[in-house]
Design an enzyme around this catalytic site. Sequence first.
Site, PDB file in Angstrom:
ATOM      1  N   ILE A 161     -12.063  21.059  45.722  1.00 49.26           N
ATOM      2  CA  ILE A 161     -10.987  20.110  45.474  1.00 49.26           C
ATOM      3  C   ILE A 161     -10.330  19.729  46.807  1.00 49.26           C
ATOM      4  CG2 ILE A 161      -8.938  19.603  44.122  1.00 49.26           C
ATOM      5  CD1 ILE A 161     -11.592  20.232  42.557  1.00 49.26           C
ATOM      6  N   GLU A 368     -18.818  13.299  46.246  1.00 48.90           N
ATOM      7  CA  GLU A 368     -18.873  12.177  45.284  1.00 48.90           C
ATOM      8  C   GLU A 368     -20.318  11.857  44.892  1.00 48.90           C
ATOM      9  OE1 GLU A 368     -16.345   8.893  44.896  1.00 48.90           O
ATOM     10  OE2 GLU A 368     -14.815   9.738  46.212  1.00 48.90           O
ATOM     11  N   THR A 370     -24.296  13.807  45.701  1.00 48.29           N
ATOM     12  CA  THR A 370     -25.210  13.892  46.840  1.00 48.29           C
ATOM     13  C   THR A 370     -26.061  12.626  46.918  1.00 48.29           C
ATOM     14  OG1 THR A 370     -27.013  14.874  45.559  1.00 48.29           O
ATOM     15  CG2 THR A 370     -25.377  16.391  46.496  1.00 48.29           C
TER      16      THR A 370
END
Length: 384
Positions: A161, A368, A370
Amino acid sequence: MNPDFETYRLGDEHEALREAVRALAEKEIAPHAAEVDDQARFPVEAQKALVKAGFQAVTIPEEYGGQGADELAGCIVIEEVARVCASSSLIPAVNGLGLTPILLSASDELKRQVLPSIAAGDAMISYALSEREAGSDAAAMKTRARRDGDSWVLNGTKCWITNAGESTWYTVMAVTDPEKGARGISAFVVHRDDPGFEVGPKERKLGINGSPTREIYFQDCRIPADRIIGAEGTGFKTALATLDHTRPTIGAQAVGIAQGALDAATAYVKERKQFGKAVGEFQGVQFMLADMAMKVEAARQLVYVATSRAERGEPNLGFISSAAKCFASDTAMSVTTDAVQLLGGYGYTKDFPVERMMRDAKITQIYEGTNQIQRMVMARALLK
């Protein structure tokens, strides 16, 4: 030739924005970039400068206290900040990622509850989708949310995160109906002060060291029932729609990193002398620079096209958004590696920024989605 011909060029407002962000980045952010990386500390100078200028989350609509800028403007901000400091560019980039699900699917009441504090710069927002065993296979998540009267109660762990611990708000995906697979996933907004919410220690990373990456924990974390984003069971659909809008922003970050490395390498080879002349006078070096610049410009155009199509709400954004993110991040890795090569031994030291840019570039090929996942998305769009 008509100088007023407007087709396929940025508007004056976008060019003015670029100039303003570049000036701010070079004056307020670049001087601290090396220290931020070396000390792995949050870039507070960048945050203050971006907030003061109103660049921390430009796509929030005016009705919620924001600038009301389009998604292309958002990409330009990220690109220009990333040109000098990738860690700092994650302030506008991650704000954009965290608030996009809210813009796409939340009720007006929830938007008014969350967005004004981000627009004012009093808060940041992070995005929580991935788990240790649910990265590329995000639908395999284990985090659960159950309804309990006027509340939702969350249990589970999210990982990777970005800006966790610094953010006030978190957009969180959790399973509300395990029997329905991806259709049993819902989206929520969690506040850092909600009971049962905790933040883990910082990950030790290769790059983007100024942006903390942590796990976040939900232990009977209780949130008000109205903090669900959209209808129950629509969370995964919202997550996928979000990525169509935000993958180009990672492309923009990658373009900025690559441009910064290209600029540094170009300046160096014009000054560095070997065999009695500037290194930049050798044809082999010139060919490297030409290829680097060509790739950067191609990536920039692809990113701008993708984000403009997303802004218009065009259908079937999957291919173009994945292509922009994939091509730009591969370009960033290639260009920064070549920049290190052009600086020779100096490029391998922390006395010059290109080694930091090379380390920072790597993550753009991973987060976001690979680039292997991006190629799967593109292939499926072609074969549909």
